[in-house]
Scaffold this motif. Sequence first.
Motif, short mmCIF file in Angstrom:
data_model
loop_
_atom_site.label_atom_id
_atom_site.label_comp_id
_atom_site.label_asym_id
_atom_site.label_seq_id
_atom_site.Cartn_x
_atom_site.Cartn_y
_atom_site.Cartn_z
N GLY A 243 0.80 -1.22 0.00
CA GLY A 243 0.00 0.00 0.00
C GLY A 243 0.83 1.27 0.00
O GLY A 243 0.52 2.24 -0.70
N SER B 134 -1.18 -4.44 -3.50
CA SER B 134 -2.12 -4.23 -2.38
C SER B 134 -3.02 -3.04 -2.69
O SER B 134 -2.84 -2.36 -3.68
CB SER B 134 -1.37 -3.87 -1.09
OG SER B 134 -0.48 -4.85 -0.74
N GLU C 276 -2.62 -7.74 5.73
CA GLU C 276 -1.24 -7.73 5.22
C GLU C 276 -0.93 -8.98 4.42
O GLU C 276 0.23 -9.37 4.27
CB GLU C 276 -0.23 -7.57 6.37
CG GLU C 276 -0.46 -6.37 7.28
CD GLU C 276 -0.52 -5.05 6.55
OE1 GLU C 276 0.14 -4.92 5.51
OE2 GLU C 276 -1.25 -4.16 7.00
MG MG Z 1 -1.37 -2.84 3.23
#
Ligand code: MG
Length: 420
Positions: free
Chosen positions: A8, A46, A202
């Motif tokens: 991310g 992500s 995650e």
């Molecule tokens: Mg992440």
Amino acid sequence: MKVYKFGGASVKDAAGVRNVERIVRLSLNDQMVNDQMVNGLMVVVSAMGKTTNALERVVAFLDAGKEEEALAQWVDIIDFHVAIMKALGLQPGADVRLQGEIPYDPQRSYDENYDQIVSMGEILSTQIIAVYLLKQGLSVEWWNTPKLLRTDDTWREARVDDETSRNIIRAGWNRPNRPQIVVVQGFIGGTADGRRTTLGREGSDYTAALMGNYLDAESVTIWKDVPGILNADPRLEPNTVLIPSLRYQDAVELSYSGAQIIHPKTIRPLENKQIPLFVKPFGDPQAAGSCISAESEGPINVPVYIWRKNQILITMRAKDFAFVLEESLSEIFDIIHAHRLKVALIQSSAVTISVCVDNTRFVPEAIEALQAHFKVSYNDGLSLLTIRGTTPDILEAAKAGREILLTQTTRRTARLVVKE
Ligand code: MG
Ligand code: ASP
């Protein structure tokens, strides 16, 4: 082939997406032999920035019946992505599909709704990145992981059906005329009947490792906002050093102790096929970073500090004096396992057993179940500090000024349960 994973933080804005393009081009250049592409690149991505947290808030609002708040949060998320698309010269709605409606169904369980909604973060990020790379003239295809990575319906922690997934993914990859780059969502999968699942927070690292395993990758690289694997969290410790090479086993221990650097499930699929895992800085793609493989180039010769936050220490005591350690242990661990608790440390005495576990939403029910058999007490607001490669001096320094509830030491490793 190679697998790259972008988290991310690496795709939190338009500059991040452009940087992905730069890194992808470097890899393609490396793989060209006599102007022929030899291999190909799978790019696992992500959700952008903190999108997953924001989507979790949408679910919580809906569950609480706060529809307006949920919608406002949803619109914020869409706006955030629209701004990135515009900065990249993409047309929202035309280049990337935008979902106006939240995929929520009050008939479904909280966790099932969670997976349908939270998975949208990765669907959006990968569409943006795939279209952007395509418009930059690269040979790209977007894949929809929920149709390829088959899981059961353990919502929010779905278990992957390796055999089915491997067959589908290999067939797609080995297709004639497949584009050079395939962009897929990390973190999500899908059931046989077509519902989206997630693999645990995650979880994109784990997806990258699975893809590497299925496709016999030459390597898997996780691009991060740190230079590689460090001996401590740079946000907590000013003087960190890079660990250039480490063994799979070291990496498993680090992530089990709570190092946030790689998801704990990542190592096994790679170790099974002896695929090296690189952890490299996305800000400096030519840097060596860290390499995790079967053999390290040398021992890790600095102490390694790993914090596992948000712990609760639960102590079980016999209700009478008929305390049989072995019997109690099996009873306790049955309950712990049934309630999906993650145990970080165990300590026993003649009449008590203590476990330090992640303080998740499953804890209250587990404690209730344990109370049926034991007298239970607990302490929350704790962290577990693991120091690998410790010495008496290092341990003393770590203890100074901290409230310590429990210490466990072996020759080279110390584990401290401390008040946060
Ligand atoms: Mg992440
Ligand atoms: N986007 C997901 C999360 O934030 C998965 C990941 O980042 O690996 O948990």
